[in-house]
Design an enzyme around this catalytic site. Structure first.
Site, PDB file in Angstrom:
ATOM      1  N   ASP A 128       0.854  -1.185   0.000  1.00  0.00           N
ATOM      2  CA  ASP A 128       0.000   0.000   0.000  1.00  0.00           C
ATOM      3  C   ASP A 128       0.886   1.229   0.000  1.00  0.00           C
ATOM      4  O   ASP A 128       1.588   1.478   0.984  1.00  0.00           O
ATOM      5  CB  ASP A 128      -0.869  -0.039   1.253  1.00  0.00           C
ATOM      6  CG  ASP A 128      -1.669   1.230   1.456  1.00  0.00           C
ATOM      7  OD1 ASP A 128      -1.810   2.013   0.506  1.00  0.00           O
ATOM      8  OD2 ASP A 128      -2.150   1.434   2.584  1.00  0.00           O
ATOM      9  N   GLU A 156      -1.740  11.257   0.550  1.00  0.00           N
ATOM     10  CA  GLU A 156      -2.982  10.589   0.941  1.00  0.00           C
ATOM     11  C   GLU A 156      -2.942  10.183   2.392  1.00  0.00           C
ATOM     12  O   GLU A 156      -3.946  10.249   3.103  1.00  0.00           O
ATOM     13  CB  GLU A 156      -3.204   9.376   0.042  1.00  0.00           C
ATOM     14  CG  GLU A 156      -4.506   8.624   0.306  1.00  0.00           C
ATOM     15  CD  GLU A 156      -4.400   7.600   1.425  1.00  0.00           C
ATOM     16  OE1 GLU A 156      -5.439   7.083   1.854  1.00  0.00           O
ATOM     17  OE2 GLU A 156      -3.264   7.319   1.880  1.00  0.00           O
TER      18      GLU A 156
END
Length: 688
Positions: A381, A418
């Protein structure tokens, strides 16, 4: 981990900006990344999965899969830790931009100046009355023997929580289980005073920003959050990484404690050059910031704290895994001395974009996105997704050389920051709000729902779709919706649902994800009629309504407005489905031109219907979010909720238990019913 996360984008008219936004996070683990400010809802539109895009190009696209190519990109992106705002992450932006450009896909970088947060000083020690020595925790993650990347690991930023308040606290510890509202309520019911104490909580039900927020609301002076072996350590005696998937005893999960989205100095507007800003001090003083010092710690460190806690034994469901010592509530006698100093500073982040312009409808956008920044190396991720996106673009560039050009414009987005709060995507959406409101068709996250015959990497005899069906996994479930302020049809795919060996998934994840992602993009970009099917929406809404009915049973609340509105939506969905089939028949028999205004009109209705589920006043208690059917849970912004405004109103009514509070629940039900009715009107395409 990323936030959810996953994204819909119906840009609704802007109301007066509330003082503070609140945000859902990681509603889908991998989507983690996302156009999260593009807000997300899968709208429960099942993309029709039976037909493939133009057979020649679709088949060619699937035949071009190359794990070697994706693996090269992944290695290049993960050579060094690359936290947002650092030089290392700027280098990844340049790499992604160059990768797109080398494919003859026009690419550019858009920078923003935003408020980020980094650690300066951290310390944590444990003192127990009667003990001669104090235990000082190293607050470090150990590497494993013969780690080939040990030198690069030394570059990893110290474990910390972004935006944690700077300060020093010395106080008794109190164990707060998962740090939920109900956990602190239980402590109060047992007479355990949290005020002025250090709350010790574990991951597992809600995320760190909500844990620390709840601790502050309960009166805690500081918080410590750890990864309990019950959730992250496997069975007693099981090995941990690199010999298995379990977190090592010194492993720590870091994160951001900001409960909003985007740049904290530009709430509700874009962080453009020369824009209005609130001061850093003002931004750090909002309710979306944690307001107290906090640190993430390892299971090993937490075990020492637990061993020093006294008081009553915690309930059974507050305990650790089998073989763990008894967890006690406290307070004390364990005293934690916690110090944290952070550097909350303006920094530059960089979004990367690449555009394949559409031939017939260049003003309609199919947007593919994935975030790029990571707390450490980001191998899973988010950069497995980034590598898949570049590999997908490479396949499309081959199609272009074979004469393919999409009907609609395809936009690739590599988001920055993010991890801090969906920052890069939020700023871009706020800057392009009106264009996206009228032109965006759909947003596809790095993990997308299956479309087309994509081979299961664990079983070459079947497709991913087949494996989901055999495992009783609904393909719809793979596209978990997450709604932010702006709404368009969007979805993300959680690859972890494909069960199989870790090694096999590591070898095949990227090409499988790129194949699924790309086939969906081809269908959305190429098909004359958008492949949105609203027929499933009424079924899902009825299921959500039954949940509400169960929650208000025994009150005077009526769900009849919802049932009536859903029946109207079902009628409209049936009508538009019939229209689509008729136009498809006319297209296949050459009775209708591909550029017919009938097609454009139908597509506009299919595209705009999702927008009708929004309300400019936003959700009750979460005004920043506008979608009334899907949105974040107020109690856990990593979790999506159905009818979130109704859920929030019910939670408030249960606490207050007044006539007015229950009357407000009925009001929220009517609001949702009105939104569903509006969506029906848009789908039907005629005035009342």
């Amino acid at each position: 981990m990323s936030r959810l996360d996953a994204t819909s984008l119906l840009l609704s008219p802007s109301p007066t900006p509330p003082h503070k936004p609140t945000t859902p996070r990681r509603l889908i683990c991998v989507v983690s990344s996302t156009l999260a400010a593009l807000g997300a809802s899968l709208s429960l539109l099942l993309l029709v999965v039976h037909s493939a895009p133009a057979p020649n190009y679709g088949s060619l696209f699937l035949s071009l899969a190359s794990n070697d190519t994706a693996a090269l990109h992944l290695r290049a992106l993960t050579l060094h830790p690359h936290v947002a705002g650092t030089r290392a992450n700027s280098l990844t932006a340049a790499y992604v931009c160059d990768a797109f450009s080398s494919l003859s896909i026009p690419a550019h970088i858009t920078p923003y100046s935003v408020l980020l947060s980094y650690p300066v000083e951290r310390s944590l020690s444990l003192a127990v009355p009667g003990r001669a020595t104090t235990t000082s925790f190293a607050l470090s993650q150990e590497t494993y023997p013969n780690d080939p990347y040990a030198s690069a690991t030394a570059e990893v930023m110290p474990t910390f929580y972004a935006y944690a308040a700077s300060g020093s606290v010395s106080a008794e510890a109190v164990y707060a289980n998962y740090g939920r509202e109900e956990d602190f309520a239980y402590l109060a019911s047992r007479g355990v005073d949290v005020a002025g104490k250090v709350a010790v909580a574990r991951y597992g039900r809600i995320h760190c920003e909500d844990i620390v927020h709840n601790a502050r609301v309960a009166g805690a002076a500081a918080a410590v959050v750890y990864t309990d072996p019950l959730q992250y350590g496997g069975a007693p005696g099981e090995a941990w990484f690199p010999d298995s998937r379990w977190l090592p005893p010194t492993g720590v999960q870091v994160g951001s404690l900001f409960r909003g989205v985007g740049d904290p100095t530009t709430p509700m507007w874009a962080s453009s050059e020369g824009c209005e800003r609130v001061s850093v001090e003002e931004a750090m003083d909002t309710d979306d910031m944690p307001g107290i010092p906090a640190l993430p710690v390892s299971a090993r460190d937490a075990a020492e704290i637990h061993a020093a806690l006294g008081g009553d034994a915690a309930p059974a469901d507050w305990q650790g895994r089998e073989g763990s010592p008894v967890y006690r509530l406290g307070p004390g006698p364990a005293i934690l001395n916690l110090t944290y100093t952070g550097n909350d500073t303006m920094a530059t982040i960089e979004n990367v974009f690449a555009v394949i312009e559409g031939a017939e409808e260049p003003d309609r956008y199919v947007i593919l996105g994935n975030h790029r920044d990571a707390w450490t190396f980001g191998a899973s991720d988010p950069n497995s997704g980034t590598a898949a996106m570049i590999e997908l673009a490479q396949r499309l560039s081959v199609l272009q050389k074979q004469g393919w050009r999409p009907r609609r414009t395809i936009i690739f987005c590599s988001w920055d920051a993010e991890e801090y709060g969906l920052t890069g995507s939020t700023e871009w959406v706020e800057e392009n709000r009106e264009m996206l409101s009228s032109r965006a068709v759909a947003y596809l996250n790095v993990d997308v729902s299956v479309v087309g015959p994509v081979q299961d990497p664990d079983n070459s005899s079947q497709t991913v779709y087949d494996s989901w069906v055999k495992s009783n996994i609904s393909p719809l479930d793979q596209a978990i919706p997450y709604i932010i302020r702006y709404t368009m049809t969007s979805c993300g795919w959680r690859n972890s649902e494909i069960q199989g060996s870790v090694g096999t998934l590591q070898r095949h994840f990227r090409i499988t994800a790129a194949s699924i992602w790309g086939m969906m993009a081809l269908r959305l970009a190429d098909e004359e009629i958008l492949p949105f099917n609203y027929m499933s929406y009424p079924v899902e809404l009825e299921a959500y309504t039954k949940v509400v009915e169960n929650e208000v049973r025994g009150t005077a609340i009526s769900c009849s407005p919802l049932h009536n509105a859903i029946r109207t939506l079902k009628t409209a969905a049936t009508k538009v489905n019939g229209e689509r089939k008729e136009l498809q028949r006319q297209l296949s028999s050459n009775q209708l031109k591909k550029d017919s205004m009938k097609i454009r009109s139908l597509n506009d209705r299919l595209m705009q219907a999702e927008r009708a589920f929004t309300n400019r006043e936003g959700l009750f208690k979460q005004e920043w979010f506008k979608h009334l059917v899907y949105g974040p849970s107020e109690q856990n912004d990593w979790e999506s909720a159905s009818y979130p405004g109704v859920e929030n109103a019910i939670a408030s009514a249960r606490k207050e238990n007044t006539t007015e509070s229950w009357k407000f629940v009925q009001h929220e039900i009517h609001r949702v019913a009105r939104a569903i009715t509006q969506a029906s009107v848009v789908l039907a395409g005629s005035l009342t």
